[in-house]
Each structure stands twice: as C-alpha cells, then as structure tokens.
Design a protein around this motif. Structure first.
Motif, mmCIF file in Angstrom:
data_model
loop_
_atom_site.group_PDB
_atom_site.id
_atom_site.type_symbol
_atom_site.label_atom_id
_atom_site.label_comp_id
_atom_site.label_asym_id
_atom_site.label_seq_id
_atom_site.Cartn_x
_atom_site.Cartn_y
_atom_site.Cartn_z
ATOM 1 N N SER A 106 0.831 -1.189 0.000
ATOM 2 C CA SER A 106 0.000 0.000 0.000
ATOM 3 C C SER A 106 0.873 1.249 0.000
ATOM 4 N N ASP A 107 0.246 2.396 -0.233
ATOM 5 C CA ASP A 107 0.984 3.663 -0.261
ATOM 6 C C ASP A 107 1.521 4.028 1.109
ATOM 7 N N ASP A 108 0.782 3.668 2.172
ATOM 8 C CA ASP A 108 1.254 3.958 3.528
ATOM 9 C C ASP A 108 2.532 3.178 3.826
ATOM 10 N N GLY A 109 2.560 1.917 3.441
ATOM 11 C CA GLY A 109 3.741 1.092 3.651
ATOM 12 C C GLY A 109 4.920 1.602 2.844
ATOM 13 N N GLU A 110 4.636 2.071 1.629
ATOM 14 C CA GLU A 110 5.688 2.623 0.771
ATOM 15 C C GLU A 110 6.288 3.879 1.402
ATOM 16 N N GLN A 111 5.432 4.739 1.933
ATOM 17 C CA GLN A 111 5.901 5.970 2.577
ATOM 18 C C GLN A 111 6.688 5.653 3.845
ATOM 19 N N LEU A 112 6.228 4.670 4.593
ATOM 20 C CA LEU A 112 6.934 4.254 5.799
ATOM 21 C C LEU A 112 8.334 3.725 5.456
ATOM 22 N N LEU A 113 8.444 2.892 4.420
ATOM 23 C CA LEU A 113 9.747 2.388 4.000
ATOM 24 C C LEU A 113 10.637 3.511 3.481
ATOM 25 N N SER A 114 10.045 4.478 2.795
ATOM 26 C CA SER A 114 10.817 5.622 2.307
ATOM 27 C C SER A 114 11.363 6.444 3.472
ATOM 28 N N ASP A 115 10.518 6.694 4.471
ATOM 29 C CA ASP A 115 10.967 7.425 5.659
ATOM 30 C C ASP A 115 12.036 6.640 6.420
ATOM 31 N N LEU A 116 11.845 5.338 6.510
ATOM 32 C CA LEU A 116 12.826 4.482 7.182
ATOM 33 C C LEU A 116 14.159 4.513 6.428
ATOM 34 N N THR A 117 14.094 4.495 5.109
ATOM 35 C CA THR A 117 15.305 4.582 4.293
ATOM 36 C C THR A 117 16.046 5.877 4.575
ATOM 37 N N ASP A 118 15.319 6.996 4.586
ATOM 38 C CA ASP A 118 15.945 8.298 4.878
ATOM 39 C C ASP A 118 16.603 8.285 6.250
ATOM 40 N N THR A 119 15.904 7.745 7.231
ATOM 41 C CA THR A 119 16.417 7.707 8.597
ATOM 42 C C THR A 119 17.667 6.830 8.697
ATOM 43 N N ILE A 120 17.644 5.680 8.045
ATOM 44 C CA ILE A 120 18.797 4.775 8.081
ATOM 45 C C ILE A 120 20.003 5.423 7.414
ATOM 46 N N VAL A 121 19.790 6.042 6.258
ATOM 47 C CA VAL A 121 20.904 6.677 5.545
ATOM 48 C C VAL A 121 21.477 7.819 6.370
ATOM 49 N N ASP A 122 20.613 8.681 6.905
ATOM 50 C CA ASP A 122 21.095 9.802 7.716
ATOM 51 C C ASP A 122 21.825 9.309 8.966
ATOM 52 N N GLY A 123 21.243 8.314 9.629
ATOM 53 C CA GLY A 123 21.854 7.780 10.849
ATOM 54 C C GLY A 123 23.182 7.096 10.589
ATOM 55 N N ALA A 124 23.238 6.277 9.548
ATOM 56 C CA ALA A 124 24.487 5.571 9.234
ATOM 57 C C ALA A 124 25.569 6.547 8.786
ATOM 58 N N ASP A 125 25.179 7.571 8.031
ATOM 59 C CA ASP A 125 26.149 8.580 7.588
ATOM 60 C C ASP A 125 26.701 9.349 8.787
ATOM 61 N N ALA A 126 25.814 9.774 9.669
ATOM 62 C CA ALA A 126 26.256 10.507 10.867
ATOM 63 C C ALA A 126 27.122 9.619 11.752
ATOM 64 N N LEU A 127 26.706 8.379 11.938
ATOM 65 C CA LEU A 127 27.483 7.453 12.761
ATOM 66 C C LEU A 127 28.869 7.238 12.173
ATOM 67 N N GLY A 128 28.946 7.060 10.877
ATOM 68 C CA GLY A 128 30.243 6.843 10.234
ATOM 69 C C GLY A 128 31.170 8.032 10.375
ATOM 70 N N SER A 129 30.668 9.229 10.100
ATOM 71 C CA SER A 129 31.536 10.409 10.184
ATOM 72 C C SER A 129 31.903 10.723 11.635
ATOM 73 N N GLU A 130 30.960 10.544 12.561
ATOM 74 C CA GLU A 130 31.265 10.783 13.969
ATOM 75 C C GLU A 130 32.247 9.742 14.506
ATOM 76 N N THR A 131 32.133 8.511 14.063
ATOM 77 C CA THR A 131 33.040 7.460 14.514
ATOM 78 C C THR A 131 34.466 7.740 14.047
ATOM 79 N N ILE A 132 34.611 8.192 12.810
ATOM 80 C CA ILE A 132 35.949 8.533 12.310
ATOM 81 C C ILE A 132 36.530 9.682 13.140
ATOM 82 N N GLY A 133 35.718 10.708 13.408
ATOM 83 C CA GLY A 133 36.180 11.810 14.254
ATOM 84 C C GLY A 133 36.547 11.338 15.649
ATOM 85 N N TYR A 134 35.756 10.420 16.197
ATOM 86 C CA TYR A 134 36.023 9.880 17.526
ATOM 87 C C TYR A 134 37.345 9.111 17.542
#
Length: 148
Positions: A1-29
């Motif tokens: 359904s469209d709701d599930g598609e939007q949820l997966l899209s939001d989850l994708t954005d969150t995962i990408v942002d979180g993994a990117d931030a974690l990676g750059s912060e980990t290198i700095g750490y």
C-alpha cells in the motif's frame, strides 16, 4: 500500500542519515581517541603500561570492565549517534553472554526475499555509497564537509 511505501521511504531516509552521521562521527572519535592515547612523555608512558598490565592481570571476566574504567578518563565521550547505536545493539542482543545474533538470521533471510525490501536496501546502499564518495572527495581536495 501507499502507507507502507511511505513508511519504507521514511525508514530509508532515517537509516541513511543515521548511518552517515554514525560513520563520520566514529571517524572523528577515532582521531580524537588516538590523539588522547599518544604517549608524549615518560609519565604518560608509565601510566599506559600500568593500565595495560592491570587489564592483562585481571581475569577474563573482569578485563573489559577494568579496561573501560581505566580508559574512561582518557578517551573522549562517545557521540550521541554512537551511544544510540550501542543501545540498539544491546536491544538486539549483540552484547553479553546470552546474546545469539544467529537468531536474527531467519528473520533477515525472510525479509531479504521481499522485492520491496530488496529495492529499499539497494537504495540505502547506493545513497550511503554516494555520501561516502562525496565525503572522501571533499577530504581529498580539502573542501568543507556538508552541514548535517
């Protein structure tokens, strides 16, 4: 359904942002932690060797806790992204003597067979790859990193 598609899209954005931030912060750490552990004088060398000998002499059960105690005053505080990652890892059972990550394999196998999940996984990998390449090129050419 469209709701599930939007949820997966939001989850994708969150995962990408979180993994990117974690990676750059980990290198700095890691850079900060390596600076903190550099031995500049004899006193620091003696302290480092004393700490190492205490950790080695501790029993196998006590060694991780002893190491954590000795390094807590030396290493920088973990970033919020790193702390969040460890909380998630603990919730998923990635730490401790009772953990068994193999329990997650059947769930991951079942999810990986879904075409919709495969498409979003490819999108996550592609976007993370783009961000990694962008950060690498910016660092190589001395350009400022994008603001998050």
């Amino acid at each position: 359904s469209d709701d599930g598609e939007q949820l997966l899209s939001d989850l994708t954005d969150t995962i990408v942002d979180g993994a990117d931030a974690l990676g750059s912060e980990t290198i700095g750490y890691i850079v900060e932690a390596s600076r903190a552990l550099i031995i500049n004088d004899e006193v620091a060398a003696v302290r480092a060797f004393t700490t190492l000998s205490e950790v080695i002499s501790a029993g196998t059960e006590e060694a991780p806790e002893k190491l954590r105690e000795n390094l807590s005053g030396v290493l920088p505080e973990p970033t919020p992204s790193m702390q969040q990652f460890w909380r998630i890892a603990v919730l998923l059972g990635a730490r401790g003597s009772n953990s068994d990550p193999s329990k997650l394999i059947p769930i991951a196998r079942r999810l990986s067979q879904e075409p919709k999940i495969q498409r979003f996984a490819r999108e996550i990998l592609a976007r993370l790859g783009e961000r990694t390449l962008s950060r690498s090129l910016r660092a190589l050419f001395g350009l400022p990193q994008p603001v998050q």
